[in-house]
Motif scaffolding. Structure first.
Motif, PDB file in Angstrom:
ATOM      1  N   PHE A  35      -2.000  10.421  11.486  1.00 23.34           N
ATOM      2  CA  PHE A  35      -1.272  11.800  11.679  1.00 23.34           C
ATOM      3  C   PHE A  35      -0.070  12.139  10.690  1.00 23.34           C
ATOM      4  O   PHE A  35       0.425  13.221  10.602  1.00 23.34           O
ATOM      5  CB  PHE A  35      -0.638  11.503  12.980  1.00 23.34           C
ATOM      6  CG  PHE A  35      -1.499  11.390  14.259  1.00 23.34           C
ATOM      7  CD1 PHE A  35      -1.649  12.498  14.775  1.00 23.34           C
ATOM      8  CD2 PHE A  35      -1.655  10.205  14.869  1.00 23.34           C
ATOM      9  CE1 PHE A  35      -2.588  12.645  16.071  1.00 23.34           C
ATOM     10  CE2 PHE A  35      -2.439  10.256  16.088  1.00 23.34           C
ATOM     11  CZ  PHE A  35      -2.963  11.232  16.644  1.00 23.34           C
ATOM     12  N   TYR A  37      -1.071  -2.249  19.458  1.00 28.25           N
ATOM     13  CA  TYR A  37      -1.568  -1.861  18.185  1.00 28.25           C
ATOM     14  C   TYR A  37      -0.820  -2.810  17.381  1.00 28.25           C
ATOM     15  O   TYR A  37       0.431  -2.725  16.946  1.00 28.25           O
ATOM     16  CB  TYR A  37      -1.287  -0.343  17.999  1.00 28.25           C
ATOM     17  CG  TYR A  37      -1.751   0.039  16.700  1.00 28.25           C
ATOM     18  CD1 TYR A  37      -2.994  -0.308  15.988  1.00 28.25           C
ATOM     19  CD2 TYR A  37      -1.344   1.242  15.996  1.00 28.25           C
ATOM     20  CE1 TYR A  37      -3.544  -0.156  14.887  1.00 28.25           C
ATOM     21  CE2 TYR A  37      -1.941   1.698  14.841  1.00 28.25           C
ATOM     22  CZ  TYR A  37      -3.031   1.070  14.619  1.00 28.25           C
ATOM     23  OH  TYR A  37      -3.651   1.494  13.184  1.00 28.25           O
ATOM     24  N   GLY A  53       0.888  -1.166  -0.072  1.00 33.54           N
ATOM     25  CA  GLY A  53       0.016   0.111  -0.063  1.00 33.54           C
ATOM     26  C   GLY A  53       0.911   1.178   0.024  1.00 33.54           C
ATOM     27  O   GLY A  53       1.504   1.452  -1.150  1.00 33.54           O
ATOM     28  N   GLY A  75       3.615   1.369   1.872  1.00 33.73           N
ATOM     29  CA  GLY A  75       4.840   0.875   2.342  1.00 33.73           C
ATOM     30  C   GLY A  75       5.459   1.333   3.559  1.00 33.73           C
ATOM     31  O   GLY A  75       6.629   1.276   3.871  1.00 33.73           O
TER      32      GLY A  75
HETATM   33  C1  LIG Z   1       5.632   7.454   9.969  1.00 31.36           C
HETATM   34  C2  LIG Z   1       4.229   6.497  10.439  1.00 31.36           C
HETATM   35  C3  LIG Z   1       3.324   7.309  10.790  1.00 31.36           C
HETATM   36  C4  LIG Z   1       2.323   6.256  11.358  1.00 31.36           C
HETATM   37  N1  LIG Z   1       1.036   7.075  11.564  1.00 31.36           N
HETATM   38  C5  LIG Z   1      -0.103   6.369  11.971  1.00 31.36           C
HETATM   39  C6  LIG Z   1      -1.281   7.002  12.799  1.00 31.36           C
HETATM   40  O1  LIG Z   1      -1.225   8.189  12.803  1.00 31.36           O
HETATM   41  N2  LIG Z   1      -2.286   6.218  12.838  1.00 31.36           N
HETATM   42  C7  LIG Z   1      -2.238   4.964  12.607  1.00 31.36           C
HETATM   43  O2  LIG Z   1      -3.213   4.161  12.852  1.00 31.36           O
HETATM   44  N3  LIG Z   1      -1.053   4.151  12.312  1.00 31.36           N
HETATM   45  C8  LIG Z   1      -0.236   4.726  11.932  1.00 31.36           C
HETATM   46  N4  LIG Z   1       1.069   4.016  11.311  1.00 31.36           N
HETATM   47  C9  LIG Z   1       0.754   2.861  11.191  1.00 31.36           C
HETATM   48  C10 LIG Z   1       0.095   2.606   9.891  1.00 31.36           C
HETATM   49  O3  LIG Z   1      -0.905   2.421  10.150  1.00 31.36           O
HETATM   50  C11 LIG Z   1       0.839   1.210   9.319  1.00 31.36           C
HETATM   51  O4  LIG Z   1       2.230   1.292   9.361  1.00 31.36           O
HETATM   52  C12 LIG Z   1       0.328   0.555   8.135  1.00 31.36           C
HETATM   53  O5  LIG Z   1       0.747  -0.656   7.897  1.00 31.36           O
HETATM   54  C13 LIG Z   1       0.625   1.465   7.070  1.00 31.36           C
HETATM   55  O6  LIG Z   1      -0.006   1.185   5.847  1.00 31.36           O
HETATM   56  P1  LIG Z   1       0.675   1.285   4.546  1.00 31.36           P
HETATM   57  O7  LIG Z   1      -0.493   0.847   3.632  1.00 31.36           O
HETATM   58  O8  LIG Z   1       1.438   2.265   4.365  1.00 31.36           O
HETATM   59  O9  LIG Z   1       1.630  -0.032   4.683  1.00 31.36           O
HETATM   60  P2  LIG Z   1       2.239  -1.296   3.909  1.00 31.36           P
HETATM   61  O10 LIG Z   1       3.709  -1.370   4.383  1.00 31.36           O
HETATM   62  O11 LIG Z   1       2.081  -0.681   2.342  1.00 31.36           O
HETATM   63  O12 LIG Z   1       1.311  -2.293   4.276  1.00 31.36           O
HETATM   64  C14 LIG Z   1       1.006  -3.039   5.414  1.00 31.36           C
HETATM   65  C15 LIG Z   1       0.435  -4.135   5.706  1.00 31.36           C
HETATM   66  O13 LIG Z   1      -0.853  -4.014   4.798  1.00 31.36           O
HETATM   67  C16 LIG Z   1      -1.148  -4.669   3.744  1.00 31.36           C
HETATM   68  N5  LIG Z   1      -1.899  -4.127   2.610  1.00 31.36           N
HETATM   69  C17 LIG Z   1      -1.385  -2.975   2.099  1.00 31.36           C
HETATM   70  N6  LIG Z   1      -2.303  -2.529   1.068  1.00 31.36           N
HETATM   71  C18 LIG Z   1      -3.038  -3.724   0.937  1.00 31.36           C
HETATM   72  C19 LIG Z   1      -4.209  -3.984   0.054  1.00 31.36           C
HETATM   73  N7  LIG Z   1      -4.625  -3.083  -0.772  1.00 31.36           N
HETATM   74  N8  LIG Z   1      -5.086  -5.129   0.314  1.00 31.36           N
HETATM   75  C20 LIG Z   1      -4.609  -5.968   1.389  1.00 31.36           C
HETATM   76  N9  LIG Z   1      -3.650  -5.866   2.190  1.00 31.36           N
HETATM   77  C21 LIG Z   1      -2.819  -4.724   2.068  1.00 31.36           C
HETATM   78  C22 LIG Z   1       0.292  -5.206   3.429  1.00 31.36           C
HETATM   79  O14 LIG Z   1       0.544  -6.365   2.425  1.00 31.36           O
HETATM   80  C23 LIG Z   1       1.163  -5.355   4.596  1.00 31.36           C
HETATM   81  O15 LIG Z   1       0.619  -6.496   5.340  1.00 31.36           O
HETATM   82  C24 LIG Z   1       2.120   5.166  11.047  1.00 31.36           C
HETATM   83  C25 LIG Z   1       3.150   4.378  10.171  1.00 31.36           C
HETATM   84  C26 LIG Z   1       4.302   5.169  10.009  1.00 31.36           C
HETATM   85  C27 LIG Z   1       5.360   4.535   9.586  1.00 31.36           C
END
Ligand SMILES: Cc1cc2nc3c(=O)[nH]c(=O)nc-3n(C[C@H](O)[C@H](O)[C@H](O)COP(=O)(O)OP(=O)(O)OC[C@H]3O[C@@H](n4cnc5c(N)ncnc54)[C@H](O)[C@@H]3O)c2cc1C
Length: 471
Positions: A142, A425, A82, A84
């Motif tokens: 955030f 979490y 997603g 990343g």
């Molecule tokens: C700097 C930072 C700030 C953050 N702030 C917050 C916050 O304010 N609130 C909060 O709740 N969380 C926060 N997070 C945590 C965040 O919710 C998780 O890191 C989440 O996994 C990020 O989603 P992504 O799609 O970027 O991740 P990715 O690393 O792309 O994916 C995470 C997981 O989801 C799966 N996935 C992604 N896309 C799909 C899809 N389309 N279908 C099925 N599975 C999928 C992936 O395979 C993987 O297992 C933060 C993280 C970071 C690094």
């Protein structure tokens, strides 16, 4: 080229086999060495260095279906990217076929029904910008480059959580490509078991291609920002945080941080990298009211910086972005808390004083409110007793400095975990946190998730996540 099967066996993925997939797609396919491969395979946390066998940047549901079908036919391991941003790097897996959703970033807003339909490759900022055109907002996180998919599938919290609950409490439907490569809709009326599982159970059941969010009137202006003091003021500031947060209306979200000062332009140069305590606040109701409510924060002692002002909501949503860049090394430990006790505040100050890098922090997020009002069985995100989240965030630049920075976070966590509700979490778990921590995050929901997994993904095709095995 070498690829991995779902069983972990290594197989040869011939270029002509990948060509067959290419012919079924509109989006580009990258093999190692291709322009675009490195950009797709790298994730936010530089501790993660995984090399998928091939990467597809999907351009729509049809591309996702073709990828899942291809992986199924050849028994190839799948991973899904997603935004990343997952700290454990779950988006990338060695030898897998990566479905990179980054080209699927459309957002459609229905201002009358107060709904947004977002493609699953959206980042938080994409949805915030489009919804704010109509003075509306979804409950998101955030930091604006975070992916909506990972955040929502694991729960999700941000400045609006106290008013409206976890992000996933505010989803009304998702489109999903399941393990048999069919496109289904999951909502409380259609495939309700799958819908239940997706709201906290992560990407265990398929590739989510679209998410429908309920929207609320927010902004365009909020009272928000941050005030910072030297760390000598930490006892007073954390006491103010504790007491203000306890009686705060749901429109107000407070976050406390103790850390070395970032090199931000609103902080005096001589304070950069020196220890500070800061309060981040966002009041999402009427700005006139917000100004009165945050006044005690602005009046405390002699701040070294104060940018707690009226500002656009979309800007508020990006305020922390610069502190969390892609490409640093990160290691976190987190626990939910039911209250902030004075003894915890003392520990926060003690461990923040031992931080080993200018980028690390101990953070207390306030999340209590609407999420506490739903029952534990509502969805697997659970943790309906959580009112705060303790986040010990270690962050540094050099690979040679891994050991002391990881050790700092672990020691601080060991000393503070007794304050926990027992829950954590799922989206903040690092790579070394295994099944017992997944169980702590999902509680009793794990059993039901395993049953849903058995129905929708009996071969455990979607396993490069916080995996729940089929029961
Ligand atoms: C700097 C930072 C700030 C953050 N702030 C917050 C916050 O304010 N609130 C909060 O709740 N969380 C926060 N997070 C945590 C965040 O919710 C998780 O890191 C989440 O996994 C990020 O989603 P992504 O799609 O970027 O991740 P990715 O690393 O792309 O994916 C995470 C997981 O989801 C799966 N996935 C992604 N896309 C799909 C899809 N389309 N279908 C099925 N599975 C999928 C992936 O395979 C993987 O297992 C933060 C993280 C970071 C690094």
């Amino acid at each position: 080229m070498k690829a991995k099967t779902t069983q972990g066996r290594e197989i040869d993925l011939k270029p002509e086999t990948l060509d067959v997939l290419r012919m079924r797609l509109r989006g580009p396919v990258f093999a190692p060495g291709d322009l675009g491969y490195e950009e797709s395979r790298t994730v936010w946390n530089a501790m993660i260095d995984r090399k998928p066998a091939g990467i597809v940047r999907c351009l729509g549901n049809a591309d996702v279906i073709a990828c899942v079908q291809f992986a199924h036919d050849h028994g190839i391991l799948l991973c899904i990217k997603g935004g990343g941003h997952n700290i454990a790097g779950l988006a990338a897996a060695d030898g897998a076929l990566m479905i990179d959703m980054s080209l699927m970033r459309g957002v459609w807003v229905d201002p009358h029904k107060k709904l947004a339909r977002a493609q699953a490759g959206c980042l938080l900022g994409d949805v915030d910008r489009e919804t704010q055109v109509h003075g509306l907002a979804a409950v998101l996180g955030f930091v604006s480059p975070t992916g909506i998919a990972g955040l929502t599938l694991g729960g999700g919290f941000g400045y609006l959580t106290r008013r409206w609950g976890w992000t996933t409490d505010n989803v009304i439907a998702m489109n999903v490509v399941t393990a048999d490569a069919s496109l289904v809709r999951a909502s409380s009326d259609e495939n309700a078991d799958l819908f239940w599982g997706l709201r906290g159970g992560g990407g265990n059941f398929g590739v989510v291609t679209g998410i429908d969010y309920v929207l609320y009137p927010v902004g365009p202006e909020v009272v928000g920002g941050i005030v910072a003091w030297p760390t000598s003021e930490a006892p007073r500031v954390l006491e103010l945080y504790r007491t203000l947060a306890e009686k705060a209306p749901p429109e107000l979200t407070l976050v406390a941080l103790v850390r070395p000062a970032p090199p931000a332009p609103w902080l005096p140069k001589e304070m950069h990298a020196k220890p500070i305590v800061a309060l981040l606040a966002c009041y999402s109701g009427r700005p006139e009211e917000g100004e009165k409510i945050v006044a005690p924060i602005k009046a405390l002692g002699k701040p070294i910086g104060d940018v707690l002002v009226r500002r656009p909501y979309v800007q508020m949503q990006t305020l922390l972005d610069a502190t969390q860049p892609k490409g640093r090394r990160y290691y976190w430990k987190s626990e939910y808390l039911s209250s902030i006790e004075p003894a915890l505040c003392e520990k926060v100050i003690e461990h923040a004083a031992r931080i080993r890098s200018p980028f690390s922090a101990v953070i207390l997020f306030q999340i209590g409110g609407a999420l506490n009002r739903l029952n534990a069985e509502h969805s697997p995100v659970g943790n309906r007793d959580a009112r705060y989240l303790l986040n010990i965030t270690s962050s540094w630049e050099q690979a040679g400095a891994d050991e002391p920075n990881i050790a700092w976070a672990r020691e601080a966590w060991e000393d503070m975990k007794s304050f926990s509700t027992g829950g954590t979490y799922i989206n903040f778990l690092t790579g070394d946190e295994g099944p017992e921590r997944i169980a702590a995050a999902l509680g009793k929901g794990v059993r039901r998730l395993a049953e849903i997994k058995a129905k929708w993904d009996p071969q455990n095709m979607f396993r490069t996540n916080r995996n729940i095995k089929p029961s």
